[in-house]
Design a protein around this motif. Structure first.
Motif, mmCIF file in Angstrom:
data_model
loop_
_atom_site.group_PDB
_atom_site.id
_atom_site.type_symbol
_atom_site.label_atom_id
_atom_site.label_comp_id
_atom_site.label_asym_id
_atom_site.label_seq_id
_atom_site.Cartn_x
_atom_site.Cartn_y
_atom_site.Cartn_z
ATOM 1 N N GLN A 163 -0.478 -35.707 4.133
ATOM 2 C CA GLN A 163 0.589 -36.516 4.716
ATOM 3 C C GLN A 163 1.831 -36.586 3.829
ATOM 4 O O GLN A 163 2.957 -36.522 4.323
ATOM 5 C CB GLN A 163 0.075 -37.928 4.997
ATOM 6 C CG GLN A 163 1.126 -38.829 5.660
ATOM 7 C CD GLN A 163 0.595 -40.212 5.965
ATOM 8 O OE1 GLN A 163 -0.565 -40.516 5.704
ATOM 9 N NE2 GLN A 163 1.430 -41.058 6.523
ATOM 10 N N ARG A 166 3.599 -33.368 4.110
ATOM 11 C CA ARG A 166 4.122 -33.335 5.477
ATOM 12 C C ARG A 166 3.860 -32.043 6.244
ATOM 13 O O ARG A 166 4.230 -31.950 7.407
ATOM 14 C CB ARG A 166 5.619 -33.657 5.518
ATOM 15 C CG ARG A 166 5.952 -35.064 5.039
ATOM 16 C CD ARG A 166 7.348 -35.459 5.409
ATOM 17 N NE ARG A 166 7.606 -36.857 5.094
ATOM 18 C CZ ARG A 166 8.718 -37.499 5.407
ATOM 19 N NH1 ARG A 166 9.669 -36.864 6.070
ATOM 20 N NH2 ARG A 166 8.867 -38.765 5.087
ATOM 21 N N TYR A 231 3.426 -36.567 10.238
ATOM 22 C CA TYR A 231 4.340 -37.697 10.110
ATOM 23 C C TYR A 231 3.577 -39.015 10.139
ATOM 24 O O TYR A 231 2.521 -39.118 10.761
ATOM 25 C CB TYR A 231 5.358 -37.702 11.266
ATOM 26 C CG TYR A 231 6.018 -36.374 11.517
ATOM 27 C CD1 TYR A 231 7.058 -35.923 10.705
ATOM 28 C CD2 TYR A 231 5.597 -35.559 12.567
ATOM 29 C CE1 TYR A 231 7.658 -34.701 10.931
ATOM 30 C CE2 TYR A 231 6.196 -34.335 12.804
ATOM 31 C CZ TYR A 231 7.228 -33.904 11.985
ATOM 32 O OH TYR A 231 7.818 -32.690 12.216
ATOM 33 N N HIS A 232 4.144 -40.001 9.461
ATOM 34 C CA HIS A 232 3.631 -41.360 9.608
ATOM 35 C C HIS A 232 3.948 -41.838 11.014
ATOM 36 O O HIS A 232 5.026 -41.581 11.537
ATOM 37 C CB HIS A 232 4.291 -42.282 8.580
ATOM 38 C CG HIS A 232 3.964 -43.729 8.768
ATOM 39 N ND1 HIS A 232 2.692 -44.230 8.649
ATOM 40 C CD2 HIS A 232 4.762 -44.788 9.112
ATOM 41 C CE1 HIS A 232 2.706 -45.527 8.875
ATOM 42 N NE2 HIS A 232 3.945 -45.888 9.165
ATOM 43 N N ASN A 233 3.014 -42.500 11.663
ATOM 44 C CA ASN A 233 3.209 -43.010 13.015
ATOM 45 C C ASN A 233 3.734 -44.438 12.941
ATOM 46 O O ASN A 233 2.963 -45.364 12.685
ATOM 47 C CB ASN A 233 1.880 -42.975 13.787
ATOM 48 C CG ASN A 233 2.057 -43.305 15.260
ATOM 49 O OD1 ASN A 233 3.110 -43.772 15.679
ATOM 50 N ND2 ASN A 233 1.017 -43.080 16.045
ATOM 51 N N GLU A 364 15.846 -43.276 10.874
ATOM 52 C CA GLU A 364 14.435 -42.923 10.740
ATOM 53 C C GLU A 364 13.679 -43.247 12.015
ATOM 54 O O GLU A 364 12.846 -42.459 12.484
ATOM 55 C CB GLU A 364 13.809 -43.679 9.568
ATOM 56 C CG GLU A 364 12.371 -43.281 9.301
ATOM 57 C CD GLU A 364 11.780 -44.024 8.113
ATOM 58 O OE1 GLU A 364 10.631 -43.728 7.757
ATOM 59 O OE2 GLU A 364 12.487 -44.895 7.560
ATOM 60 N N TYR A 367 14.509 -40.657 14.608
ATOM 61 C CA TYR A 367 13.858 -39.391 14.259
ATOM 62 C C TYR A 367 12.397 -39.385 14.737
ATOM 63 O O TYR A 367 11.941 -38.447 15.407
ATOM 64 C CB TYR A 367 13.916 -39.179 12.750
ATOM 65 C CG TYR A 367 13.110 -37.996 12.249
ATOM 66 C CD1 TYR A 367 13.596 -36.702 12.357
ATOM 67 C CD2 TYR A 367 11.840 -38.186 11.680
ATOM 68 C CE1 TYR A 367 12.853 -35.620 11.903
ATOM 69 C CE2 TYR A 367 11.095 -37.110 11.233
ATOM 70 C CZ TYR A 367 11.621 -35.827 11.336
ATOM 71 O OH TYR A 367 10.871 -34.761 10.902
ATOM 72 N N PHE A 368 11.661 -40.452 14.401
ATOM 73 C CA PHE A 368 10.259 -40.530 14.810
ATOM 74 C C PHE A 368 10.127 -40.680 16.327
ATOM 75 O O PHE A 368 9.182 -40.167 16.921
ATOM 76 C CB PHE A 368 9.552 -41.687 14.099
ATOM 77 C CG PHE A 368 9.196 -41.389 12.681
ATOM 78 C CD1 PHE A 368 8.318 -40.364 12.382
ATOM 79 C CD2 PHE A 368 9.736 -42.118 11.641
ATOM 80 C CE1 PHE A 368 7.979 -40.069 11.075
ATOM 81 C CE2 PHE A 368 9.404 -41.832 10.332
ATOM 82 C CZ PHE A 368 8.522 -40.804 10.042
ATOM 83 N N GLU A 371 10.348 -37.302 17.758
ATOM 84 C CA GLU A 371 9.087 -36.591 17.549
ATOM 85 C C GLU A 371 8.054 -37.039 18.578
ATOM 86 O O GLU A 371 7.299 -36.218 19.131
ATOM 87 C CB GLU A 371 8.550 -36.862 16.137
ATOM 88 C CG GLU A 371 9.346 -36.187 15.035
ATOM 89 C CD GLU A 371 9.257 -34.670 15.107
ATOM 90 O OE1 GLU A 371 8.222 -34.154 15.568
ATOM 91 O OE2 GLU A 371 10.233 -34.007 14.730
#
Length: 419
Positions: A163, A166, A231-233, A364, A367-368, A371
């Motif tokens: 993680q 990445r 990615y971190h969720n 950020e 961005y997530f 995704e």
């Protein structure tokens, strides 16, 4: 037998428990069912950092049946079949030039008169689960408890260890072997992609603390490698404990409010003491720092714990509050000159609290969110469903921050997502 009873350790069913495994163990080849995986990982989550030997674990049968969601008249027989399968299944692990074949468990006993089960890891696993100092991965048990596919659980572990970097590339055959896909199953890559990769992608997106995308790399005319992007969720909500547990606080002397604390301050005090800080230290922190600063750094520390990057929680959260990790994202801020909060100028205090309220990076988040949208499209979600989910995510994000006081440019970025 007396010695065995002396070694018994009661299993705690708690999704906040950390599962810690050697990376060598994670990257080895084995196949477990979903229920077998959850049972083994529950045992892993009860191994303590200071354990110096393999313990024999004992637990009540009924809570375990509930956790595994076994139902009907045959549920106890089903549980016995699960543990029997774990005794029979062979885990294959390569160390240097030697391939070891070993069972997960060396001992299982059903204590019918007491309604309990005793289990013990095989002693072979001792160097791969006890007192690990390097090359290991930790994650919260709750990150896998709601996953329905055994392949999703295995892929979660493989990706979780990468993680921080990445991304990670696996050869297709190597990946199939690590996930425990039987020879002859999903021979066509299209089937493997649909049944394994896309299923795991959807489950991790909805039920775990990480999410991933992937790129197919062709070797010749066929897909030969998979490159994963991890990615971190940010939308993962921690699962509630599976079984109600006796809390840490209940094992301590009950706290008595002799300071005239507000309800929030008293909750903060209870939380910090549960993490191992002594009462005098906690009282000092509450006296010096604003409630929001302490709370935001408790949340920040919890996030770091979820990522497996905090070993000594008490010391870490104390430093986080003192140096305001939540506001500075790890950059040390100046400590107050005086120990009393009233000694801090009102204007600077308001500025810091405003900064804490808005300690959510809009770029950020977007961005997530993009995704998440890409993954939802890839797994075939309807456009109307995606639009509704985006609306819900943005609405929730706005509620978490002080949206009205954001700069106009930041507001426009968020609103543009909904256009």
């Amino acid at each position: 037998m007396k010695q065995l009873e002396f070694d018994l350790v009661e299993v705690q069913f708690n999704v906040d428990n950390l599962v810690t495994k050697s990376n060598l163990l994670i990257e080895s080849s084995y196949k477990l069912s979903t229920l077998e995986s959850k049972l083994i990982l529950t045992l892993f989550s009860n191994v303590q950092p200071n354990d110096d030997d393999i313990n024999t674990y004992i637990f009540q049968i009924q809570p375990f049946v509930n956790m595994l969601e076994l139902k009907g008249k045959s549920k106890y027989k089903d549980l016995r079949n699960i543990t029997k399968g774990l005794m029979e299944k062979v885990h294959e692990i390569r160390i240097g030039d030697t391939v070891h074949q070993v069972s997960w468990l060396s001992y299982v006993a059903y204590n019918e008169g007491q309604g309990t089960i005793s289990m013990r890891f095989d002693d072979f696993w001792k160097p791969y689960i006890l007192q690990l100092q390097k090359n290991f991965t930790s994650y919260r048990l709750g990150s896998i408890t709601n996953l329905n596919s055994a392949y999703s659980i295995r892929l979660y572990e493989l990706l979780k260890q990468w993680q921080k970097i990445r991304k990670r590339t696996y050869g297709l055959n190597e990946l199939r072997e690590m996930l425990g896909v039987p020879e002859g199953s999903y021979k066509l890559y299209a089937n493997f992609k649909q049944r394994v990769l896309l299923t795991a992608q959807k489950e991790l997106l909805e039920e775990s603390d990480i999410l991933f995308d992937f790129k197919e790399i062709k070797v010749g005319r066929s897909v030969g490698k998979i490159e994963f992007f991890i990615y971190h969720n940010p939308n993962f909500v921690k699962t509630e404990p599976i079984i109600p547990l006796k809390s840490i606080e209940s094992e301590q002397k009950p706290l008595v409010d002799v300071k005239g604390y507000t309800e929030l301050q008293f909750q903060i005090k209870s939380a910090l003491i549960a993490w191992g800080l002594n009462e005098k230290t906690v009282d000092s922190l509450i006296e010096i720092y604003p409630e929001k600063r302490i709370q935001s750094n408790i949340d920040y520390t919890q996030g770091r714990i979820d990522m497996g990057s905090v070993k000594k929680v008490a010391g870490y959260v104390k430093r986080a509050i003192e140096q305001d990790y939540a506001a500075s994202r790890g950059v040390k801020s100046e400590k107050p000159d005086e120990k009393k909060a009233v000694a801090v100028p009102v204007s600077s205090k308001k500025e810091r609290e405003s900064k804490m309220n808005n300690d959510f990076d809009v770029d950020e988040f977007i961005y997530f969110l993009n995704e998440r949208i890409n993954i939802l499209k890839k797994i075939g979600e309807e456009s109307d469903v995606i639009d509704q989910k985006v609306l819900n995510e943005v609405t929730t994000f706005k509620e978490r921050i002080d949206f009205d006081n954001l700069p106009t440019s930041e507001k426009e970025k968020l609103n543009a997502v909904l256009i």
